[in-house]
Design an enzyme around this catalytic site. Structure first.
Site, PDB file in Angstrom:
ATOM      1  N   ARG A 240       0.851  -1.183   0.000  1.00  0.00           N
ATOM      2  CA  ARG A 240       0.000   0.000   0.000  1.00  0.00           C
ATOM      3  C   ARG A 240       0.885   1.231   0.000  1.00  0.00           C
ATOM      4  O   ARG A 240       1.998   1.202   0.551  1.00  0.00           O
ATOM      5  CB  ARG A 240      -0.843   0.077   1.280  1.00  0.00           C
ATOM      6  CG  ARG A 240      -2.176  -0.627   1.232  1.00  0.00           C
ATOM      7  CD  ARG A 240      -3.149   0.041   0.256  1.00  0.00           C
ATOM      8  NE  ARG A 240      -4.421  -0.647   0.196  1.00  0.00           N
ATOM      9  CZ  ARG A 240      -4.699  -1.694  -0.571  1.00  0.00           C
ATOM     10  NH1 ARG A 240      -3.781  -2.204  -1.370  1.00  0.00           N
ATOM     11  NH2 ARG A 240      -5.902  -2.235  -0.568  1.00  0.00           N
ATOM     12  N   GLU A 269      -1.848   8.082  -3.975  1.00  0.00           N
ATOM     13  CA  GLU A 269      -2.165   7.688  -5.350  1.00  0.00           C
ATOM     14  C   GLU A 269      -3.619   8.070  -5.688  1.00  0.00           C
ATOM     15  O   GLU A 269      -4.452   8.091  -4.787  1.00  0.00           O
ATOM     16  CB  GLU A 269      -1.930   6.177  -5.542  1.00  0.00           C
ATOM     17  CG  GLU A 269      -2.847   5.288  -4.738  1.00  0.00           C
ATOM     18  CD  GLU A 269      -2.493   3.799  -4.878  1.00  0.00           C
ATOM     19  OE1 GLU A 269      -1.323   3.420  -4.746  1.00  0.00           O
ATOM     20  OE2 GLU A 269      -3.442   3.028  -5.098  1.00  0.00           O
ATOM     21  N   HIS A 287      -0.972   0.441  -9.553  1.00  0.00           N
ATOM     22  CA  HIS A 287      -1.760  -0.401  -8.628  1.00  0.00           C
ATOM     23  C   HIS A 287      -2.489  -1.524  -9.388  1.00  0.00           C
ATOM     24  O   HIS A 287      -3.720  -1.609  -9.369  1.00  0.00           O
ATOM     25  CB  HIS A 287      -2.755   0.481  -7.840  1.00  0.00           C
ATOM     26  CG  HIS A 287      -3.184  -0.141  -6.547  1.00  0.00           C
ATOM     27  ND1 HIS A 287      -3.459   0.582  -5.412  1.00  0.00           N
ATOM     28  CD2 HIS A 287      -3.388  -1.440  -6.206  1.00  0.00           C
ATOM     29  CE1 HIS A 287      -3.826  -0.228  -4.430  1.00  0.00           C
ATOM     30  NE2 HIS A 287      -3.777  -1.471  -4.898  1.00  0.00           N
TER      31      HIS A 287
HETATM   32  C1  GLV Z   1      -5.444  -4.364  -3.822  1.00  0.00           C
HETATM   33  O1  GLV Z   1      -4.619  -3.547  -3.572  1.00  0.00           O
HETATM   34  C2  GLV Z   1      -6.159  -5.105  -2.839  1.00  0.00           C
HETATM   35  O2  GLV Z   1      -6.045  -4.792  -1.649  1.00  0.00           O
HETATM   36  O3  GLV Z   1      -6.882  -6.036  -3.205  1.00  0.00           O
END
Ligand code: GLV
Length: 327
Positions: A240, A269, A287
């Site tokens: 994250r 982000e 991401h």
């Molecule tokens: C993506 O970042 C998730 O947490 O599934």
């Protein structure tokens, strides 16, 4: 009987929407507008359920103006966009999408590690820019992956998947740090050895971050931690934004304090720290670690099934908290 009303906060697969429409009165957002907290609160009016992605924050303010809300199903394994204690206090069930994305996300962790260590995007940019005039012996020489030491911070399901790939596929020595040590059986399966965070940072050739975001994991990697790493080391963050101090990382990359980084997630982000965009020795992706069509479909289906199960059977399949049941 009137179907329960739900909000699907972002665009999702049409087939998931069709499935949800069989069970619910659905307000969808196929235009995929990113909702501000006040727009989200408004759209939730009258809804008893919601399907969110990591971009919608469910907190005390949203809950206060939506006392009718019963469940919010996140289409993500991470749930730092949820204030779970506030949801529990308001009697709102929270769910996420574990397991269905584990192997796909571990694959991507490795893709980013390989791209970073072997300078894949940097060399592609060079080629596309027309700079490739001749081969030379040290052109884009990167760091060895096979046989090197992989340090994993965060040894949940995805971390374990990465450990298996490293140990079994690439003959890497795997060390890890986690809040709790794995059972001896899991350590043996993953061929991973528990070490302190400091030892991991000093020893690993490649550091992979797979730790969930929380106040405690904020800036797990900052200037002090980067200073412990080898100058030849790479850092990969698929966890994250906020786990890494992006400003400190950009400085360390510019100064070649570490060799390179691969980042799929960023503080704030989709805005990316401008200094990260200036350094060549970083691979940047938007991401996408769980982004295969099959896995994203499975995540959407699980989020939808959490809503359906809650309203038809009184419990979600993958809950994050416990509240009084719907039925
Ligand atoms: C993506 O970042 C998730 O947490 O599934």
């Amino acid at each position: 009987m009137k179907k329960p009303a739900i909000l699907v906060a972002r665009a999702i697969f049409p087939e998931t929407l069709a499935y949800l429409s069989k069970h619910f009165e659905v307000e969808s957002n196929q235009a995929d507008e990113v909702l501000s907290p006040s727009e989200l609160s408004m759209r939730l009016q009258g809804k008893v359920g919601a399907l969110t992605t990591g971009s919608e924050r469910i907190d005390g303010a949203v809950l206060k103006v939506n006392p009718q809300l019963k469940i919010v199903a996140n289409m993500a394994v991470g749930f730092n966009n949820f204030d779970v204690p506030a949801m529990t206090a308001s009697g709102v069930l929270a769910s996420n999408t574990p397991d269905v994305l584990t192997e796909t996300t571990a694959d991507f962790g490795f893709a980013l590690l390989m791209a970073t260590a072997r300078r894949v995007t940097e060399s592609e940019h060079y080629l596309r820019a027309g700079h490739w005039q001749k081969w030379s012996y040290d052109m884009f020489a990167g760091a060895e992956v096979h046989g090197s030491t992989l340090g994993i911070i965060g040894m949940g399901r995805i971390g374990q998947g990465i450990a298996r790939r490293g140990a079994l596929g690439f003959g890497m020595k795997v060390i890890y740090h986690n809040r709790t040590q794995l059972s001896p059986q899991l350590e043996a399966e993953c061929k991973a050895t528990y070490v302190s965070k400091e030892t991991l940072l000093k020893t690993a050739d490649h550091v992979m971050l797979v730790v969930p975001y929380s106040a405690a994991s904020h800036h797990t990697i900052g200037a002090a931690e980067l200073a412990l790493m080898k100058p030849t080391a790479t850092l990969v963050n698929i966890a994250r934004g906020g786990i890494v101090d992006d400003a400190a990382l950009a400085k360390a990359l510019a100064a070649r304090q570490i060799a390179a980084a691969g980042l799929d997630v960023f503080e704030g982000e989709p805005t990316v720290h401008p200094d990260l965009l200036k350094v060549p020795n970083v691979v940047l992706t938007p991401h996408i670690a769980s982004a295969t069509t099959k896995t994203r479909l499975a995540m959407a289906q699980l989020a939808a099934d959490n809503l359906v199960s809650y309203f038809t059977k009184g419990h979600a399949l993958t809950p994050l908290n416990q509240v009084a049941s719907a039925s």
